[in-house]
Write a protein that holds these residues in place. Structure first.
Motif, mmCIF file in Angstrom:
data_model
loop_
_atom_site.group_PDB
_atom_site.id
_atom_site.type_symbol
_atom_site.label_atom_id
_atom_site.label_comp_id
_atom_site.label_asym_id
_atom_site.label_seq_id
_atom_site.Cartn_x
_atom_site.Cartn_y
_atom_site.Cartn_z
ATOM 1 N N PHE A 123 0.823 -1.210 0.000
ATOM 2 C CA PHE A 123 0.000 0.000 0.000
ATOM 3 C C PHE A 123 0.858 1.260 0.000
ATOM 4 O O PHE A 123 0.645 2.184 -0.797
ATOM 5 N N TRP A 124 1.854 1.324 0.903
ATOM 6 C CA TRP A 124 2.681 2.526 1.016
ATOM 7 C C TRP A 124 3.582 2.716 -0.201
ATOM 8 O O TRP A 124 3.814 3.844 -0.633
ATOM 9 N N VAL A 125 4.076 1.633 -0.757
ATOM 10 C CA VAL A 125 4.884 1.735 -1.985
ATOM 11 C C VAL A 125 4.017 2.247 -3.125
ATOM 12 O O VAL A 125 4.414 3.152 -3.868
ATOM 13 N N PHE A 126 2.836 1.675 -3.282
ATOM 14 C CA PHE A 126 1.910 2.122 -4.314
ATOM 15 C C PHE A 126 1.590 3.607 -4.152
ATOM 16 O O PHE A 126 1.627 4.380 -5.113
ATOM 17 N N LEU A 127 1.286 4.012 -2.927
ATOM 18 C CA LEU A 127 0.953 5.413 -2.655
ATOM 19 C C LEU A 127 2.134 6.329 -2.964
ATOM 20 O O LEU A 127 1.964 7.381 -3.603
ATOM 21 N N ALA A 128 3.338 5.956 -2.536
ATOM 22 C CA ALA A 128 4.530 6.769 -2.808
ATOM 23 C C ALA A 128 4.794 6.874 -4.306
ATOM 24 O O ALA A 128 5.118 7.949 -4.821
ATOM 25 N N ASP A 129 4.631 5.764 -5.009
ATOM 26 C CA ASP A 129 4.837 5.761 -6.458
ATOM 27 C C ASP A 129 3.854 6.697 -7.154
ATOM 28 O O ASP A 129 4.253 7.551 -7.952
ATOM 29 N N GLN A 130 2.594 6.546 -6.871
ATOM 30 C CA GLN A 130 1.583 7.361 -7.538
ATOM 31 C C GLN A 130 1.690 8.837 -7.141
ATOM 32 O O GLN A 130 1.504 9.728 -7.980
ATOM 33 N N ALA A 131 2.030 9.106 -5.879
ATOM 34 C CA ALA A 131 2.186 10.497 -5.428
ATOM 35 C C ALA A 131 3.361 11.169 -6.125
ATOM 36 O O ALA A 131 3.248 12.315 -6.576
ATOM 37 N N THR A 132 4.504 10.464 -6.219
ATOM 38 C CA THR A 132 5.663 11.070 -6.886
ATOM 39 C C THR A 132 5.396 11.266 -8.372
ATOM 40 O O THR A 132 5.799 12.278 -8.950
ATOM 41 N N LEU A 148 7.597 -5.575 -4.090
ATOM 42 C CA LEU A 148 7.367 -6.059 -5.448
ATOM 43 C C LEU A 148 5.918 -5.822 -5.881
ATOM 44 O O LEU A 148 5.665 -5.287 -6.966
ATOM 45 N N VAL A 149 4.981 -6.196 -5.041
ATOM 46 C CA VAL A 149 3.558 -6.070 -5.387
ATOM 47 C C VAL A 149 3.143 -4.603 -5.496
ATOM 48 O O VAL A 149 2.468 -4.207 -6.450
ATOM 49 N N GLY A 150 3.555 -3.777 -4.551
ATOM 50 C CA GLY A 150 3.201 -2.356 -4.603
ATOM 51 C C GLY A 150 3.748 -1.673 -5.841
ATOM 52 O O GLY A 150 3.052 -0.885 -6.491
ATOM 53 N N GLY A 151 4.991 -1.979 -6.199
ATOM 54 C CA GLY A 151 5.585 -1.410 -7.407
ATOM 55 C C GLY A 151 4.906 -1.903 -8.666
ATOM 56 O O GLY A 151 4.627 -1.132 -9.591
ATOM 57 N N ALA A 152 4.627 -3.194 -8.712
ATOM 58 C CA ALA A 152 3.974 -3.766 -9.894
ATOM 59 C C ALA A 152 2.591 -3.144 -10.106
ATOM 60 O O ALA A 152 2.231 -2.773 -11.232
ATOM 61 N N ILE A 153 1.830 -3.006 -9.046
ATOM 62 C CA ILE A 153 0.482 -2.431 -9.169
ATOM 63 C C ILE A 153 0.563 -0.943 -9.519
ATOM 64 O O ILE A 153 -0.277 -0.429 -10.262
ATOM 65 N N GLY A 154 1.577 -0.249 -9.015
ATOM 66 C CA GLY A 154 1.766 1.153 -9.405
ATOM 67 C C GLY A 154 1.967 1.306 -10.897
ATOM 68 O O GLY A 154 1.391 2.190 -11.537
ATOM 69 N N ASN A 155 2.771 0.426 -11.487
ATOM 70 C CA ASN A 155 2.992 0.481 -12.931
ATOM 71 C C ASN A 155 1.766 -0.003 -13.709
ATOM 72 O O ASN A 155 1.500 0.474 -14.813
ATOM 73 N N VAL A 156 0.991 -0.924 -13.134
ATOM 74 C CA VAL A 156 -0.250 -1.373 -13.770
ATOM 75 C C VAL A 156 -1.225 -0.204 -13.891
ATOM 76 O O VAL A 156 -1.850 -0.008 -14.940
ATOM 77 N N VAL A 157 -1.343 0.575 -12.832
ATOM 78 C CA VAL A 157 -2.254 1.730 -12.865
ATOM 79 C C VAL A 157 -1.833 2.701 -13.971
ATOM 80 O O VAL A 157 -2.678 3.215 -14.711
ATOM 81 N N ASP A 158 -0.541 2.934 -14.128
ATOM 82 C CA ASP A 158 -0.051 3.796 -15.209
ATOM 83 C C ASP A 158 -0.459 3.252 -16.577
ATOM 84 O O ASP A 158 -0.925 3.996 -17.436
ATOM 85 N N ARG A 159 -0.256 1.966 -16.780
ATOM 86 C CA ARG A 159 -0.595 1.367 -18.081
ATOM 87 C C ARG A 159 -2.085 1.484 -18.372
ATOM 88 O O ARG A 159 -2.478 1.711 -19.510
ATOM 89 N N VAL A 196 9.665 5.266 -8.951
ATOM 90 C CA VAL A 196 9.680 4.665 -7.623
ATOM 91 C C VAL A 196 9.223 3.204 -7.680
ATOM 92 O O VAL A 196 9.783 2.339 -6.999
ATOM 93 N N ALA A 197 8.234 2.905 -8.504
ATOM 94 C CA ALA A 197 7.749 1.525 -8.632
ATOM 95 C C ALA A 197 8.847 0.607 -9.153
ATOM 96 O O ALA A 197 8.989 -0.527 -8.680
ATOM 97 N N ASP A 198 9.623 1.083 -10.106
ATOM 98 C CA ASP A 198 10.720 0.270 -10.647
ATOM 99 C C ASP A 198 11.744 -0.061 -9.565
ATOM 100 O O ASP A 198 12.245 -1.188 -9.487
ATOM 101 N N ILE A 199 12.053 0.913 -8.726
ATOM 102 C CA ILE A 199 12.998 0.703 -7.632
ATOM 103 C C ILE A 199 12.433 -0.345 -6.667
ATOM 104 O O ILE A 199 13.137 -1.264 -6.239
ATOM 105 N N ALA A 200 11.151 -0.218 -6.340
ATOM 106 C CA ALA A 200 10.519 -1.149 -5.409
ATOM 107 C C ALA A 200 10.485 -2.562 -5.973
ATOM 108 O O ALA A 200 10.759 -3.531 -5.251
ATOM 109 N N VAL A 201 10.146 -2.705 -7.254
ATOM 110 C CA VAL A 201 10.106 -4.034 -7.872
ATOM 111 C C VAL A 201 11.501 -4.664 -7.845
ATOM 112 O O VAL A 201 11.657 -5.842 -7.508
ATOM 113 N N PHE A 202 12.526 -3.879 -8.173
ATOM 114 C CA PHE A 202 13.893 -4.398 -8.168
ATOM 115 C C PHE A 202 14.295 -4.897 -6.785
ATOM 116 O O PHE A 202 14.748 -6.030 -6.618
#
Length: 163
Positions: free
Chosen positions: A9-18, A96-107, A132-138
């Motif tokens: 949740f927090w990774v997703f939020l940070a990714d989308q906010a940035t 991994l999940v938060g970053g992946a879902i962040g990039n899914v929302v973009d797509r 940020v999502a890419d960093i989290a997934v890595f």
């Protein structure tokens, strides 16, 4: 499992906010480039329609990549739920999940992933951008390799007896 979901949740939020801040509030879509601390940190607008480093970006893979990311996220969550991993496995899975879902929302919203972070150093100019999502997934994937879920990644090990 709760730690995994909160981390995601927090990774997703940070990714989308940035992404919102840089792409929309700082208007990077029109400006295309903002030098923050050159050459170490720059914002460069890049729409990634492909996989890593824009590979296969010319092919229309939007929904295939969405399906792959959602499937991998579901498999990782199932693995964590069934496993006996320690806290670092749970944090890694959440990254991994938060970053992946962040990039899914973009797509889904834009048809491509919004990448904007660009870092160069020491006379080497990096042509690629990430987010940020890419960093989290890595780091999430790396963490799942290092802390695979044996339940021992935070436990104290017993001292060996001298013989």
């Amino acid at each position: 499992m709760r730690l995994t979901l909160w981390t995601a949740f927090w990774v997703f939020l940070a990714d989308q906010a940035t992404k919102y801040l840089v792409v929309h509030a700082l208007n990077l879509m029109e400006r295309q480039a903002i030098d923050v601390v050159p050459p170490l940190l720059n914002f460069r607008m890049a729409w990634n329609r492909g996989v890593n480093f824009g590979l296969f970006g010319e092919a229309d893979m939007r929904w295939v990549l969405v399906a792959v990311a959602v499937t991998v996220s579901a498999l990782v969550l199932t693995w964590v739920w069934r496993g006996d991993g320690g806290k670092w496995m749970h944090v890694s899975a959440g990254l991994l999940v938060g970053g992946a879902i962040g990039n899914v929302v973009d797509r889904i919203l834009y048809g491509a992933v919004a990448d904007f972070l660009n870092m160069s150093c020491c006379g080497i100019e990096n042509p690629y951008a990430f987010n940020v999502a890419d960093i989290a997934v890595f780091f999430g994937a790396l963490g799942l390799v290092v802390f695979p879920g044996d339940g021992k990644d935070g436990a104290k090990r017993p001292k060996r007896r001298k013989t």
